[in-house]
Design a protein around this motif. Structure first.
Motif, PDB file in Angstrom:
ATOM      1  N   PRO A   1       0.825  -1.213   0.000  1.00 40.40           N
ATOM      2  CA  PRO A   1       0.000   0.000   0.000  1.00 40.40           C
ATOM      3  C   PRO A   1       0.861   1.266   0.000  1.00 40.40           C
ATOM      4  N   LYS A   2       0.357   2.291  -0.661  1.00 44.75           N
ATOM      5  CA  LYS A   2       1.068   3.569  -0.718  1.00 44.75           C
ATOM      6  C   LYS A   2       0.339   4.573   0.164  1.00 44.75           C
ATOM      7  N   ALA A   3       1.094   5.431   0.865  1.00 46.37           N
ATOM      8  CA  ALA A   3       0.469   6.426   1.753  1.00 46.37           C
ATOM      9  C   ALA A   3       0.209   7.691   0.950  1.00 46.37           C
TER      10      ALA A   3
ATOM     11  N   GLY B   1     -12.686   6.136  -9.567  1.00 50.29           N
ATOM     12  CA  GLY B   1     -11.747   7.043  -8.917  1.00 50.29           C
ATOM     13  C   GLY B   1     -10.747   6.229  -8.131  1.00 50.29           C
ATOM     14  N   GLN B   2      -9.865   6.922  -7.447  1.00 53.07           N
ATOM     15  CA  GLN B   2      -8.798   6.238  -6.706  1.00 53.07           C
ATOM     16  C   GLN B   2      -8.603   6.895  -5.339  1.00 53.07           C
ATOM     17  N   THR B   3      -7.923   6.189  -4.458  1.00 49.10           N
ATOM     18  CA  THR B   3      -7.536   6.787  -3.182  1.00 49.10           C
ATOM     19  C   THR B   3      -6.801   8.105  -3.446  1.00 49.10           C
ATOM     20  N   GLU B   4      -6.057   8.169  -4.532  1.00 50.05           N
ATOM     21  CA  GLU B   4      -5.217   9.326  -4.836  1.00 50.05           C
ATOM     22  C   GLU B   4      -6.003  10.551  -5.294  1.00 50.05           C
ATOM     23  N   ASN B   5      -7.280  10.395  -5.639  1.00 49.50           N
ATOM     24  CA  ASN B   5      -8.000  11.557  -6.178  1.00 49.50           C
ATOM     25  C   ASN B   5      -9.448  11.552  -5.686  1.00 49.50           C
TER      26      ASN B   5
ATOM     27  N   GLY C   1      -8.518  -2.153 -17.959  1.00 49.52           N
ATOM     28  CA  GLY C   1      -7.921  -2.874 -16.838  1.00 49.52           C
ATOM     29  C   GLY C   1      -6.782  -2.070 -16.260  1.00 49.52           C
ATOM     30  N   ARG C   2      -6.270  -2.578 -15.155  1.00 51.40           N
ATOM     31  CA  ARG C   2      -5.047  -1.976 -14.624  1.00 51.40           C
ATOM     32  C   ARG C   2      -3.929  -2.349 -15.584  1.00 51.40           C
ATOM     33  N   ASN C   3      -2.955  -1.492 -15.719  1.00 46.44           N
ATOM     34  CA  ASN C   3      -1.849  -1.768 -16.655  1.00 46.44           C
ATOM     35  C   ASN C   3      -1.360  -3.202 -16.528  1.00 46.44           C
TER      36      ASN C   3
END
Ligand code: ATP
Ligand code: MG
Length: 526
Positions: free
Chosen positions: A185-187, A320-324, A415-417
């Motif tokens: 996981p990324k913070a 969407g994503q956690t990042e946005n 899909g995801r890359n």
């Protein structure tokens, strides 16, 4: 709506958005039902009062603006109170799922330099072996635990007056970690300004919340989806959130939708899928439901068909994503194309680009990207310059997901890359094949990945979980599923290999980890 309407004022704190509703003494913030059927509710006014008490307690125990507080709480009123308390005092929240174990917590506590912890009493044993156990300031909710401060007890005497601390919109509010579907996981660093932009994107446009609506967003605390919908979108709209803290069970969910007259419903595609497969949908009446949305993973057509047929409501997808924030979606009233993720949400200039940052033509696969100055975009991955850099290309943030755009500007998820399958030179997105397979009545769930093949490079392989009543040894079942897929997708995409398994590997938030299945195929091929 243009991008500038998503930019927060300089002096801003997310809680300002909720406090205005506390001026009305009786406005209901939350209605709760627990797994035993007990009910509870709270007004905005009392929610803020309780949050003020907790804010004072945090400050008295030396946790202050800029410190990080790890919060491990279930779906409950107290979770809202703790979040509001932290935001009001400028304390940065690290959301944690109740499913986390010591290893997950240790990672966040060390990496996030956590100063304090609020945990539901039942989860506190997970902290016993944490290296920093002695130094952490610890609060338990829902019971007393040795050397933990019991929050409810201290709350009895705490002051209910608390001013919002001065924060600028650029101060950090949340440090959520991504789901870990593809790796560690990324913070993600999110400021109060991010909250401002999010609250102007999702609640009115996509969830379509009207003031006073009853909104049930089923996400559990610990995931950014909880912050998005049940927390910010509900309280930021003055609506009433419905909270159910029992386990997911499709019939139970349907009966709660009916019993509480839910107006707006938001849940995951997996939950929708299992509800859509119920054989007694006709038994439920949902006349109050005017908006139903899905996010987090691709939404299957079958769900849309079933909900339309039985309840006259079109389930609308959002991406969407956690990042946005919600970057793409079907806004209410927009023409729905089942299988598509919709169009860019107001104020978010989502594009499909190639390796040189040029737009890709209609019908071709490209990377989903947004300009780096997008207001609802995260600041950086915390203490991870390398991954932050890797997520940028020119003036764009690259989501890591691929899609196509059609001539009307609708986005179609590929899909995801990492999940894209290349077989005999064809590029195949797993989602389309999975979508076809789950339409078959014998299939409960499935995941499609690349399986190494000497001739074709890779072939499409489907891992299928069958419905409980279906026997995997039934003759002709594999052929039947293959023919079924061939009829619904371009025939070259059909799964040449099918394996039946009891369950799919998932993240604790319920997302399918295709990476595990892919690795397994690679290992077997060696
Ligand atoms: P990690 O980044 O740690 O691997 P994650 O990407 O699953 O985990 P999240 O931020 O929770 O963490 O999920 C965002 C991802 O979920 C998106 O990048 C996309 O792959 C997928 N996703 C979200 N919404 C949709 C949707 N409507 N259709 C298809 N995929 C979606
Ligand atoms: Mg991700």
């Amino acid at each position: 709506m243009n991008q500038s309407s998503l930019i927060a004022p300089e002096n801003y704190n997310i809680v300002m958005e909720f406090e205005k509703y506390a001026e009305e003494p009786n406005r209901k913030a939350l209605i709760v039902e627990d797994d035993k059927g007990n009910q509870n509710e709270i007004t905005y006014r009392n929610l803020i009062r309780n949050a003020n008490k907790i804010g004072n307690i945090l400050l008295e125990h030396g946790i202050k603006k800029g410190d990080k507080l790890l919060v491990m709480m279930p779906r409950s009123i107290e979770t809202y109170e703790v979040y509001i308390a932290a935001l009001k005092t400028g304390i940065i929240i690290i959301p944690c799922s109740e499913m986390f174990r010591t290893k997950d917590l240790q990672y966040r506590i060390t990496h996030g330099e956590v100063r304090g912890v609020v945990s539901y009493a039942a989860f506190t044993p997970q902290f016993n072996d944490i290296d920093q156990y002695e130094e952490l300031v610890k609060f338990s909710v829902g019971g007393k635990k040795e050397d933990w401060n019991e929050l409810e007890r201290i709350k009895e005497t705490a002051s209910e007056e608390l001013e919002i601390v001065h924060t600028t919109s650029e101060d950090l509010a949340f440090l959520p970690y991504t789901s870990g579907t593809t790796g560690n996981p990324k913070a993600v660093m999110h400021t109060h300004a991010w909250g401002y932009a999010h609250m102007r994107t999702a609640p009115a446009n996509w969830l379509a919340i009207n003031e006073g609506d009853k909104v049930w967003a089923t996400a559990a605390p610990g995931w950014q989806k909880w912050v998005w919908s049940p927390f910010l979108s509900v309280l930021g709209s003055g609506a009433t959130g419905f909270v159910y803290n029992g386990k997911f069970e499709p019939k139970k969910y349907m009966s709660l939708l009916e019993k509480y007259g839910i107006n707006v419903f938001c849940c995951t595609p997996t939950e929708y899928r299992l509800m859509a497969k119920l054989d007694n949908l006709a038994d439920y009446q949902l006349p109050s439901l005017h908006s139903a949305v899905s996010a987090g993973e691709p939404l299957n057509r079958e769900v849309i068909d079933q909900f339309e047929k039985y309840f006259g409501v079109t389930v609308r997808d959002g991406y969407g994503q956690t990042e946005n924030t919600l970057l793409l979606g079907f806004l209410k009233g927009m023409k729905v194309k089942p299988g598509s993720m919709g169009k860019p949400t107001p104020g978010n200039n989502v594009q499909l680009i190639d390796e040189d940052c040029n737009p890709v033509p209609v019908g071709e696969v490209g990377d989903i990207a947004v300009p780096l100055d997008t207001p609802a975009l995260f600041k950086a991955y915390y203490k991870d310059e390398e991954r932050t850099k890797k997520s940028c290309r020119g003036d764009f943030y690259i989501t890591g997901d691929q899609a196509k755009i059609d001539e009307e500007g609708y986005f179609w998820f590929e899909g995801r890359n990492d999940d894209i399958i290349v077989s005999s030179g064809y590029t195949i997105g797993p989602f389309e094949v999975e979508d076809a397979l789950v339409k078959h009545p014998a299939v409960k769930e499935c995941a499609v990945v690349a399986s190494p093949d000497e001739v074709r490079g890779n072939v499409v392989k489907a891992f299928v979980v069958l419905q409980d009543h279906v026997d995997s040894s039934e003759t002709g079942l594999v052929k039947e599923l293959q023919n079924h897929a061939k009829q619904l997708t371009a025939p070259y995409k059909y799964p040449r290999k099918i394996e039946f398994i009891n369950e799919l590997p998932k993240t604790s938030s319920g997302k399918t980890r295709r990476v595990e299945l892919r690795q397994r195929e690679k290992t077997i091929a060696k």
